[in-house]
Design an enzyme around this catalytic site. Structure first.
Site, PDB file in Angstrom:
ATOM      1  N   ASP A   1       4.286  -1.989   3.752  1.00  0.00           N
ATOM      2  CA  ASP A   1       4.638  -1.102   2.643  1.00  0.00           C
ATOM      3  C   ASP A   1       4.599   0.365   3.069  1.00  0.00           C
ATOM      4  O   ASP A   1       3.968   0.724   4.064  1.00  0.00           O
ATOM      5  CB  ASP A   1       3.726  -1.328   1.427  1.00  0.00           C
TER       6      ASP A   1
ATOM      7  N   GLU B   1      -0.899  -2.075   1.522  1.00  0.00           N
ATOM      8  CA  GLU B   1      -2.017  -1.359   2.163  1.00  0.00           C
ATOM      9  C   GLU B   1      -2.232  -0.011   1.495  1.00  0.00           C
ATOM     10  O   GLU B   1      -3.362   0.419   1.273  1.00  0.00           O
ATOM     11  CB  GLU B   1      -1.716  -1.141   3.657  1.00  0.00           C
TER      12      GLU B   1
END
Ligand SMILES: [Zn+2]
Length: 387
Positions: A76, A138
């Site tokens: 991400d 994350e």
């Protein structure tokens, strides 16, 4: 080497093209990586989250069994809204030896390099397993890694080492503080300011809560490890926001405290949580509910990123130091998934291409030279895994 670099840059271009902002799906990107790793003969598993819109990828080359090493990265990226980009953030742009695009340094550059090297690793006689762990979410609290790790434990997969390829300019990082964020909501009982005893003043209980937190600061200074590499050397607490109440003459019915702590050792985090929990259970709640049984205090965990504790014995640090020719390891002020892997019993190091100075910013970039250094490190790693 040229092919390897060119192919890595091509892959990075594809990866940047997937707009994997944490709020959105990463499935297209992990499907792409899964098929590339599968083509190299890796055994690939995808683990979706509850919504089914995101997945962790875990892949293995070489033998089954314990030991071996994990190359880990998050898929991400942070949002681009309200940022002033000079070009489309989701189209890789190469200019003067720099590769611009969202996620180039944080951390699709590392994922591209690791995935590209799988082709070469698959040709080696690996003596130990080599794993690839590419996670989701994350940037919003390491949610993907948090769910991947129990999955590995369940399957009895126990790698010995992990390299987290966060952007460190290829410096060897052996430690960082944790970061834990909480929002605490106090629900009292409103009433007229002239009769404080008839209500439950949420603002006042919030203030007592904050005072208890601040009283722990001294203990935290005392608890600082003697050799702490951090500045400041102890665990810090910050009360970032206090909201509540409506007016001077009204008993505040609701209040909210937003606070964080940055533990230098995980035991400090436990110490603070235990202490504030006892204070809430034994003092604040009974006093509030004595007046109004429905009064309560609700704690929302916004994120708990475990710290990466500096260890005397750290095989991953020693290995990567050899690979990049570093003499000495460092600590950084930003959090990563490393602490979660460390909790699983692995030795962990953070080392990856690009600078954290460019992460999360408009015109994020990684230099071609950093990708080249990363590929060199990964090539030398391959030699180690056959030894
Ligand atoms: Zn990152």
């Amino acid at each position: 080497m040229t092919d390897r670099l060119e192919d890595t840059l091509d892959l990075l271009q594809s990866l940047v093209g997937y707009p994997t902002v944490s709020a959105d799906s990463n499935l297209e990107m992990v499907a792409d990586l899964a098929s590339r790793l599968g083509d190299c003969g890796a055994r690939v598993d995808l683990f979706s989250d509850e919504s089914g819109t995101k997945a962790n990828l875990f892949a293995t080359l070489g033998p089954e069994g314990d030991g071996g090493l994990v190359l880990s990265g998050h898929t991400d990226v942070v949002p681009v809204e309200d940022q002033d980009w000079s070009s489309d953030p989701f189209v890789l742009l190469e200019h003067e030896e720099r590769l611009y695009g969202r996620g180039t340094c944080d951390m699709k550059g590392f994922i591209a390099a690791a995935t590209m090297m799988a082709r070469e690793y698959s040709q080696l006689e690996l003596k130990r397993p080599l794993h690839f762990a590419f996670t989701y979410d994350e940037e919003v609290g390491c949610l993907g890694a948090r769910s991947l790790i129990p999955e590995l434990r369940k399957r009895g997969i126990k790698p010995a080492m992990a390299i987290i390829g966060e952007p460190t300019s290829m410096r060897v990082i052996e430690g960082h503080k944790g970061c834990c964020e909480y929002t605490v909501r106090f629900n009292g009982l409103e009433g007229h300011g002239s009769s404080p005893d008839l209500g439950v003043n949420a603002a006042e209980y919030a203030a007592r809560y904050v005072m208890h937190l601040l009283s722990l600061r001294n203990d935290l200074v005392q608890r600082a490890p003697i050799q702490s590499p951090f500045t400041p050397p102890w665990t810090t607490i910050n009360v970032g926001a206090i909201h509540g109440g409506v007016a001077h003459n009204v008993i505040a019915g609701k209040a909210e405290v937003e606070w964080e702590m940055r533990p230098v050792q995980n035991s400090d985090g436990e110490f603070v949580k235990r202490s504030i929990h006892h204070f809430v259970e034994r003092e604040l709640l009974p006093a509030m509910q004595n007046v109004h049984p429905d009064a309560d205090i609700v704690t929302e965990v916004i994120g708990e990123v475990a710290g990466l504790e500096v260890m005397d014995d750290n095989a991953a640090r020693d290995l990567v130091s050899r690979l990049v020719g570093a003499n000495g390891a460092h600590v950084v002020p930003f959090g990563t998934e490393a602490g979660l892997f460390q909790e699983l019993g692995m030795s962990v190091v953070v080392c990856g291409p690009g600078s954290i100075d460019q992460a999360h910013k408009p015109d994020e970039f990684v230099s071609v030279e950093q990708i080249r250094s990363c590929l060199t490190m990964l090539e030398r790693l391959g030699d180690q895994l056959t030894a």
